[in-house]
Enzyme design. Structure first.
Site, PDB file in Angstrom:
ATOM      1  N   ARG A   1      -2.050   5.121   6.918  1.00  0.00           N
ATOM      2  CA  ARG A   1      -2.284   6.154   7.909  1.00  0.00           C
ATOM      3  C   ARG A   1      -1.034   6.014   9.033  1.00  0.00           C
ATOM      4  O   ARG A   1      -0.544   6.930   9.603  1.00  0.00           O
ATOM      5  CB  ARG A   1      -3.593   6.313   8.525  1.00  0.00           C
ATOM      6  CG  ARG A   1      -4.461   6.985   7.728  1.00  0.00           C
ATOM      7  CD  ARG A   1      -5.699   6.770   7.782  1.00  0.00           C
ATOM      8  NE  ARG A   1      -6.392   5.265   7.751  1.00  0.00           N
ATOM      9  CZ  ARG A   1      -7.491   4.689   7.499  1.00  0.00           C
ATOM     10  NH1 ARG A   1      -8.290   5.584   7.633  1.00  0.00           N
ATOM     11  NH2 ARG A   1      -7.732   3.738   7.196  1.00  0.00           N
TER      12      ARG A   1
ATOM     13  N   HIS B   1      -8.824  -4.562 -10.805  1.00  0.00           N
ATOM     14  CA  HIS B   1      -9.376  -3.379 -10.534  1.00  0.00           C
ATOM     15  C   HIS B   1      -9.874  -2.812 -11.844  1.00  0.00           C
ATOM     16  O   HIS B   1      -9.980  -1.461 -11.930  1.00  0.00           O
ATOM     17  CB  HIS B   1      -8.212  -2.312 -10.001  1.00  0.00           C
ATOM     18  CG  HIS B   1      -7.717  -2.471  -8.715  1.00  0.00           C
ATOM     19  ND1 HIS B   1      -6.347  -2.490  -8.411  1.00  0.00           N
ATOM     20  CD2 HIS B   1      -8.327  -3.270  -7.692  1.00  0.00           C
ATOM     21  CE1 HIS B   1      -6.127  -2.772  -7.259  1.00  0.00           C
ATOM     22  NE2 HIS B   1      -7.360  -3.025  -6.640  1.00  0.00           N
TER      23      HIS B   1
ATOM     24  N   GLU C   1     -16.807   1.331  -7.613  1.00  0.00           N
ATOM     25  CA  GLU C   1     -16.749   0.160  -8.258  1.00  0.00           C
ATOM     26  C   GLU C   1     -18.257  -0.292  -8.347  1.00  0.00           C
ATOM     27  O   GLU C   1     -18.660  -0.982  -9.310  1.00  0.00           O
ATOM     28  CB  GLU C   1     -15.909  -0.770  -7.560  1.00  0.00           C
ATOM     29  CG  GLU C   1     -14.433  -0.514  -7.964  1.00  0.00           C
ATOM     30  CD  GLU C   1     -13.571  -1.030  -6.889  1.00  0.00           C
ATOM     31  OE1 GLU C   1     -13.116  -0.686  -5.815  1.00  0.00           O
ATOM     32  OE2 GLU C   1     -13.105  -2.262  -7.573  1.00  0.00           O
TER      33      GLU C   1
HETATM   34  P1  ADP Z   1      -9.180  -1.284  -0.395  1.00  0.00           P
HETATM   35  O1  ADP Z   1      -8.267  -1.798  -1.441  1.00  0.00           O
HETATM   36  O2  ADP Z   1      -9.152  -2.708   0.730  1.00  0.00           O
HETATM   37  O3  ADP Z   1     -10.542  -1.117  -1.159  1.00  0.00           O
HETATM   38  P2  ADP Z   1      -9.054   1.290   0.238  1.00  0.00           P
HETATM   39  O4  ADP Z   1      -9.155   1.667  -1.178  1.00  0.00           O
HETATM   40  O5  ADP Z   1     -10.067   1.312   1.055  1.00  0.00           O
HETATM   41  O6  ADP Z   1      -8.692  -0.072   0.174  1.00  0.00           O
HETATM   42  O7  ADP Z   1      -7.474   2.036   0.644  1.00  0.00           O
HETATM   43  C1  ADP Z   1      -6.807   1.842   1.920  1.00  0.00           C
HETATM   44  C2  ADP Z   1      -5.805   2.379   2.197  1.00  0.00           C
HETATM   45  O8  ADP Z   1      -6.197   3.945   2.157  1.00  0.00           O
HETATM   46  C3  ADP Z   1      -5.197   2.304   3.566  1.00  0.00           C
HETATM   47  O9  ADP Z   1      -3.744   2.236   3.386  1.00  0.00           O
HETATM   48  C4  ADP Z   1      -5.431   3.371   4.237  1.00  0.00           C
HETATM   49  O10 ADP Z   1      -4.333   3.837   5.055  1.00  0.00           O
HETATM   50  C5  ADP Z   1      -5.473   4.403   3.372  1.00  0.00           C
HETATM   51  N1  ADP Z   1      -6.402   5.862   3.638  1.00  0.00           N
HETATM   52  C6  ADP Z   1      -7.766   5.678   3.785  1.00  0.00           C
HETATM   53  N2  ADP Z   1      -8.123   6.812   4.417  1.00  0.00           N
HETATM   54  C7  ADP Z   1      -6.914   7.539   4.449  1.00  0.00           C
HETATM   55  C8  ADP Z   1      -6.589   9.018   4.973  1.00  0.00           C
HETATM   56  N3  ADP Z   1      -7.787   9.731   5.431  1.00  0.00           N
HETATM   57  N4  ADP Z   1      -5.281   9.413   4.887  1.00  0.00           N
HETATM   58  C9  ADP Z   1      -4.427   8.687   4.462  1.00  0.00           C
HETATM   59  N5  ADP Z   1      -4.777   7.356   3.835  1.00  0.00           N
HETATM   60  C10 ADP Z   1      -5.886   6.692   4.048  1.00  0.00           C
END
Ligand code: ADP
Length: 376
Positions: free
Chosen positions: A263, A159, A362
């Site tokens: 969520r 990351h 990113e």
């Molecule tokens: P990745 O690592 O695949 O890029 P993300 O940065 O999109 O993933 O993060 C995904 C996580 O963020 C999931 O656990 C999702 O539940 C959480 N998330 C996304 N939107 C919300 C929200 N509105 N409220 C709570 N959690 C959220």
């Protein structure tokens, strides 16, 4: 004088998908974004075909100045983003062992661009590069050094592009020179990692040789007693590949609650589900643990920065973490903590260390690095 770079295409080429974004750096805006899926399994037959689809979606552009590529692993060879040459590609191919699933499609994306966008420079931006400033005391594992010498076994961290982006944005937001900025950066998504950043440079991070280490994640267990892993392998006769799948894809929040999505878990916990409640506490506990540790590592943070899907959006998870940071003189501003997806301070004015939400980007960081590297 070199022609100023304007249009930058950013490519994130995975095993079966290719994500792209096109930026105008002069206008400072994103012009297009898209995703080609099912490469090699029903969709385009390979990355070159996928890229042809991207070119068509973009309307056959003739004005792309440069292409930036996300590459998983630069090991100790690449400490910064780099312009792709034959020599760079040859070096990258030697690093496939560090990411056998990700590196071939990452490099395949570069080769496809070399074929299709003839003469357009490509820049490789490594997920590990930002962490290459870690001192040995943080990066080395306490095993026989022959494994480091022979196999490169050490902590690399991932990351990096996200951490670097939010460090740069934090410096602007806090109005501090980057070279004097001390922050703990918390990238919380499906995969999560934190970094301890001292004087603008990474001095420790939670992921390790691979992205499995550190925090509890959607499907990864994070830190675990390695002897527990050996016990399971022994008792259930698992091969290393099977155990790898269990730890990376079938552990973490998914194993504890049946869902890897925060969520779902928050809503289950609100309905009284005890495992969901425990999973959220485990997640927040380990995150707070690392924030406390990294605050010590950097000699006191100017700010704690949160980002990623959870950091940017989850009021509930942020509250559980910040509530554990009282010993650092940090107090949550409950009203401010309701925000989603924007830059904001979620700690009270009286807090000794501010907690700041900064959405990550990113792709924009890759585009910025592409311009910087080609301008040097
Ligand atoms: P990745 O690592 O695949 O890029 P993300 O940065 O999109 O993933 O993060 C995904 C996580 O963020 C999931 O656990 C999702 O539940 C959480 N998330 C996304 N939107 C919300 C929200 N509105 N409220 C709570 N959690 C959220």
């Amino acid at each position: 004088m070199k022609k100023a770079i304007d249009k930058v295409l950013v490519i994130n080429s995975g095993s079966s998908s290719l994500k792209y974004q096109l930026f105008s750096m002069k206008k400072g805006e994103r012009l297009a974004k898209g995703l080609v899926e099912r490469i090699g399994c029903g969709g385009p037959k390979d990355h070159t075909e996928a890229l042809k689809q991207v070119v068509a979606e973009l309307g056959n552009p003739k004005d792309i100045d440069a292409i930036g590529h996300r590459v998983l692993h630069g090991a100790e060879v690449f400490k910064d983003s780099v312009k792709v040459t034959k020599k760079v590609m040859a070096e990258c191919k030697k690093l496939v062992k560090f990411g056998p699933l990700h590196m071939p499609p990452n490099l395949g994306g570069i080769e496809a661009c070399e074929k299709i966008f003839k003469g357009v420079p490509n820049v490789a931006v490594f997920d590990t590069a930002f962490h290459q400033t870690m001192p040995d005391c943080a990066a080395m594992y306490a095993i026989d050094p022959k494994y480091y010498k022979k196999m490169g076994i050490r902590k690399y961290g991932f990351h990096g592009t996200s951490h670097k982006f939010i460090v740069q944005e934090a410096a602007k937001f806090l109005k501090k020179p980057l070279a004097k900025l001390n922050v703990v950066t918390c990238h919380m998504g499906n995969g999560s990692s934190f970094a301890a950043v001292k004087n603008g440079e990474c001095v420790d991070t939670t992921m390790g040789l691979t992205p499995l280490a550190g925090l509890i994640m959607g499907t990864r267990c994070g830190d675990i007693d390695t002897a527990a892993v050996l016990s399971i392998m022994d008792a259930e006769k698992k091969t290393p590949a099977e155990m790898d799948t269990i730890l990376n894809k079938k552990s973490g929040l998914l194993a504890l609650t049946g869902s890897s999505d925060c969520r779902d878990i928050v809503s289950k916990a609100e309905k009284g589900d005890k495992m969901a409640e425990l999973a959220l506490e485990m997640l927040a506990y380990r995150m707070a643990l690392y924030i406390g540790a990294y605050n010590t590592v950097i000699g006191g943070a100017d700010a704690i920065i949160m980002t990623g899907g959870i950091g940017e959006n989850s009021t509930e998870v942020r509250e559980r973490i910040v509530n554990r940071l009282g010993a650092l003189g940090i107090k949550l501003d409950k009203k401010a903590n309701k925000i989603r997806g924007q830059v904001a301070v979620i700690s009270t004015k009286a807090s000794k260390i501010p907690v700041v939400i900064i959405p990550t980007n990113e792709e924009l960081m890759i585009a910025r690095d592409t311009v910087r590297v080609l301008g040097e």
